[in-house]
Design an enzyme around this catalytic site. Structure first.
Site, PDB file in Angstrom:
ATOM      1  N   LYS A  80       0.604  -1.021  -0.118  1.00  0.00           N
ATOM      2  CA  LYS A  80      -0.223  -0.008   0.253  1.00  0.00           C
ATOM      3  C   LYS A  80       0.710   0.910  -0.273  1.00  0.00           C
ATOM      4  CE  LYS A  80      -4.572   1.174   0.615  1.00  0.00           C
ATOM      5  NZ  LYS A  80      -5.766   0.397  -0.561  1.00  0.00           N
ATOM      6  N   GLY A 177     -23.136   4.782   3.353  1.00  0.00           N
ATOM      7  CA  GLY A 177     -22.067   5.402   3.127  1.00  0.00           C
ATOM      8  C   GLY A 177     -22.746   4.698   1.032  1.00  0.00           C
ATOM      9  N   GLY A 179     -20.998   6.018  -1.666  1.00  0.00           N
ATOM     10  CA  GLY A 179     -20.584   6.231  -2.759  1.00  0.00           C
ATOM     11  C   GLY A 179     -20.109   5.607  -3.940  1.00  0.00           C
ATOM     12  N   VAL A 181     -19.678   2.730  -4.647  1.00  0.00           N
ATOM     13  CA  VAL A 181     -19.573   1.307  -3.978  1.00  0.00           C
ATOM     14  C   VAL A 181     -20.785   0.844  -3.894  1.00  0.00           C
ATOM     15  CG1 VAL A 181     -18.668  -0.421  -2.579  1.00  0.00           C
ATOM     16  CG2 VAL A 181     -17.251   0.661  -3.955  1.00  0.00           C
ATOM     17  N   GLY A 182     -21.327   1.959  -2.313  1.00  0.00           N
ATOM     18  CA  GLY A 182     -22.453   1.963  -1.470  1.00  0.00           C
ATOM     19  C   GLY A 182     -24.077   2.288  -2.820  1.00  0.00           C
TER      20      GLY A 182
HETATM   21  P1  NAI Z   1     -16.764   6.886  -1.996  1.00  0.00           P
HETATM   22  O1  NAI Z   1     -15.406   8.150  -1.326  1.00  0.00           O
HETATM   23  O2  NAI Z   1     -16.922   7.098  -3.457  1.00  0.00           O
HETATM   24  O3  NAI Z   1     -17.857   7.253  -1.423  1.00  0.00           O
HETATM   25  C1  NAI Z   1     -18.052   7.096   0.442  1.00  0.00           C
HETATM   26  C2  NAI Z   1     -18.896   7.477   0.568  1.00  0.00           C
HETATM   27  O4  NAI Z   1     -19.207   7.417   2.558  1.00  0.00           O
HETATM   28  C3  NAI Z   1     -19.531   9.035   0.140  1.00  0.00           C
HETATM   29  O5  NAI Z   1     -20.971   8.989  -0.318  1.00  0.00           O
HETATM   30  C4  NAI Z   1     -19.276   9.796   0.948  1.00  0.00           C
HETATM   31  O6  NAI Z   1     -20.164  10.678   1.286  1.00  0.00           O
HETATM   32  C5  NAI Z   1     -20.230   8.752   2.497  1.00  0.00           C
HETATM   33  N1  NAI Z   1     -19.918   8.831   4.293  1.00  0.00           N
HETATM   34  C6  NAI Z   1     -17.972   9.257   4.482  1.00  0.00           C
HETATM   35  N2  NAI Z   1     -18.597   9.478   6.100  1.00  0.00           N
HETATM   36  C7  NAI Z   1     -19.533   8.968   6.253  1.00  0.00           C
HETATM   37  C8  NAI Z   1     -20.466   9.018   7.653  1.00  0.00           C
HETATM   38  N3  NAI Z   1     -20.222   8.815   8.747  1.00  0.00           N
HETATM   39  N4  NAI Z   1     -22.072   8.345   6.915  1.00  0.00           N
HETATM   40  C9  NAI Z   1     -22.288   7.924   6.219  1.00  0.00           C
HETATM   41  N5  NAI Z   1     -21.631   8.237   4.412  1.00  0.00           N
HETATM   42  C10 NAI Z   1     -20.561   8.919   5.354  1.00  0.00           C
HETATM   43  O7  NAI Z   1     -15.288   5.602  -1.398  1.00  0.00           O
HETATM   44  P2  NAI Z   1     -15.714   4.399  -2.116  1.00  0.00           P
HETATM   45  O8  NAI Z   1     -14.912   3.999  -3.172  1.00  0.00           O
HETATM   46  O9  NAI Z   1     -17.349   4.163  -2.405  1.00  0.00           O
HETATM   47  O10 NAI Z   1     -15.888   3.512  -0.879  1.00  0.00           O
HETATM   48  C11 NAI Z   1     -15.711   2.920   0.132  1.00  0.00           C
HETATM   49  C12 NAI Z   1     -15.460   2.538   0.750  1.00  0.00           C
HETATM   50  O11 NAI Z   1     -15.113   1.024   0.518  1.00  0.00           O
HETATM   51  C13 NAI Z   1     -14.495   2.968   1.198  1.00  0.00           C
HETATM   52  O12 NAI Z   1     -13.838   1.933   2.913  1.00  0.00           O
HETATM   53  C14 NAI Z   1     -12.803   2.323   0.319  1.00  0.00           C
HETATM   54  O13 NAI Z   1     -11.889   2.182   1.074  1.00  0.00           O
HETATM   55  C15 NAI Z   1     -13.696   0.869   0.047  1.00  0.00           C
HETATM   56  N6  NAI Z   1     -13.233  -0.148  -0.628  1.00  0.00           N
HETATM   57  C16 NAI Z   1     -13.346   0.692  -1.772  1.00  0.00           C
HETATM   58  C17 NAI Z   1     -13.010   0.592  -3.156  1.00  0.00           C
HETATM   59  C18 NAI Z   1     -13.123   0.341  -4.312  1.00  0.00           C
HETATM   60  O14 NAI Z   1     -13.034  -0.056  -5.679  1.00  0.00           O
HETATM   61  N7  NAI Z   1     -13.984   1.770  -4.204  1.00  0.00           N
HETATM   62  C19 NAI Z   1     -12.139  -1.101  -2.790  1.00  0.00           C
HETATM   63  C20 NAI Z   1     -12.035  -2.122  -1.970  1.00  0.00           C
HETATM   64  C21 NAI Z   1     -12.888  -1.246  -0.606  1.00  0.00           C
END
Ligand code: NAI
Length: 356
Positions: A80, A177, A179, A181-182
């Site tokens: 990492k 969340g 974002g 992925v969510g």
């Molecule tokens: P992202 O940054 O696109 O989405 C994260 C979302 O969580 C955002 O919409 C943000 O506003 C929201 N958020 C932040 N704090 C919050 C809270 N306290 N309560 C509710 N919502 C909150 O990130 P992404 O890419 O969707 O990743 C999500 C998670 O999955 C992260 O922990 C990331 O490390 C993990 N992950 C992502 C991968 C990927 O392919 N994008 C791969 C493996 C793990």
């Protein structure tokens, strides 16, 4: 900064510090294990409270990458990179090129891609000076779609093990969340007939999920106590604290966020309350699976061709089912079983036997 004395140090093979005064670049690359191949892992770019905190993050995340790739059956090791500072102030073409030059200097022992604070457009710029990157727009593209598909495979395993069911219809999920992925997970759960409760700190994302999926919106600080069958953390790590566990009403916690358990004790508390926990580094392996196998240029262990991406992602479901049954048979937590399995695969002894 005392790398060897850090509680996160786990016989990491190599830790490299890079700096470039001209651009303000400060980078740490932690290589946990290359037992199964080149160390692969994303680049995280964010301000840290201290250099020690940044180093700990690199150490912890690189170990998780070793576990994740080993359990996903990938022929790569775990690493990492962490860039220290404020991306909005520091990030520039020169900065990303300086970083790429450092990655290139490592000669291929480490290959990287996007993570928090580094998007695909940034990785495209890094790729102008080094070939040791994945997930560029010209390559396998945005990994989050595949991560969401992988999470769905993981949720299938959870639903099968916990509820003895093969479908999601009528089950209630809390997605924390929305974002990259969510939102993808919420969309797929809705399409599969699930009911959704959602939260995000971005009101626009919540409004979208309410409008598109008929989701019920709750405040970000309340989502963990929603009355649902499965809590699906897809925001930032550390959301499952000991205090939060006491308030969880779901029968299982399974989502994409990295390092969901705020502490080993939180994992033990989940188990004590009979709440099934799906280890996050198994659930969220879809992104790295697509990055490593998706391009078709590489070959798997023993030189065999990789199966189609759909099949590679489905490994997540089977791996979790195996972990859950072994956990039940041995009366240990899934987290501990996953850790032991991963360590067996990379020839290490597990670091934290107490982790629940
Ligand atoms: P992202 O940054 O696109 O989405 C994260 C979302 O969580 C955002 O919409 C943000 O506003 C929201 N958020 C932040 N704090 C919050 C809270 N306290 N309560 C509710 N919502 C909150 O990130 P992404 O890419 O969707 O990743 C999500 C998670 O999955 C992260 O922990 C990331 O490390 C993990 N992950 C992502 C991968 C990927 O392919 N994008 C791969 C493996 C793990």
């Amino acid at each position: 900064m005392h790398i060897w004395d850090s509680p996160e140090f786990d016989a990491h093979e190599q830790v490299c510090l890079f700096s470039d005064e001209r651009t303000g670049l400060k980078a740490i690359v932690a290589i946990h294990s290359t037992a199964l191949g080149t160390a692969a892992g994303g680049t995280r770019f964010k301000p840290y409270a201290s250099n020690g905190e940044a180093a700990d993050d690199a150490l912890r995340l690189s170990r998780a990458m070793s576990y994740k790739s080993a359990l996903a059956g990938l022929p790569v090791g775990g690493g990492k990179a962490v860039l220290v500072g404020d991306p909005s102030r520091l990030k520039s073409r020169d900065f990303l090129h300086a970083y790429g030059a450092f990655i290139d200097r490592l000669g291929g022992i480490f290959s990287t891609g996007e993570d928090v604070g580094m998007g695909m457009a940034d990785i495209d710029v890094v790729s102008e000076v080094t070939r040791f990157v994945g997930g560029t727009s010209a390559g396998t593209g945005d990994p989050s779609i595949h991560t969401a598909v992988g999470v769905m495979h993981g949720l299938e395993a959870v639903v099968a093990h916990r509820f003895g069911r093969a479908d999601f219809s009528g089950l209630r999920f809390a997605v924390q969340g929305l974002g990259a992925v969510g939102m993808g997970v919420a969309e797929r759960l809705h399409a599969a007939g699930a009911e959704l409760v959602v939260a995000d700190i971005r009101p626009d994302a919540v409004d979208l999920a309410v409008a598109r999926f008929g989701a019920e919106a709750v405040a970000a600080e309340d989502i963990h106590r929603a009355c649902v069958d499965i809590l699906c953390p897809c925001a930032l790590g550390g959301s499952v604290t000991e205090e939060a566990v006491d308030e969880i009403r779901a029968a299982a916690v399974a989502g994409a966020a990295n390092n969901q358990l705020a502490s080993p004790a939180a994992g033990e508390r989940l188990a004590a309350r009979g709440i099934l926990f799906a280890p996050d580094y198994v659930m969220n392996a879809g992104g790295i699976i697509s990055g490593i196998t998706g391009g078709g240029a590489r070959r798997g262990r023993g030189g065999a061709a990789f199966p189609p991406l759909d099949e590679s992602l489905a490994v997540i479901r089977q791996r979790l089912l195996d972990i859950f049954s072994r956990a039940e048979a041995e009366d240990r937590t899934p987290e501990l079983i996953a850790q032991h399995l991963a360590c067996e695969l990379i020839g290490r002894s597990p670091q934290r036997d107490s982790q629940g």
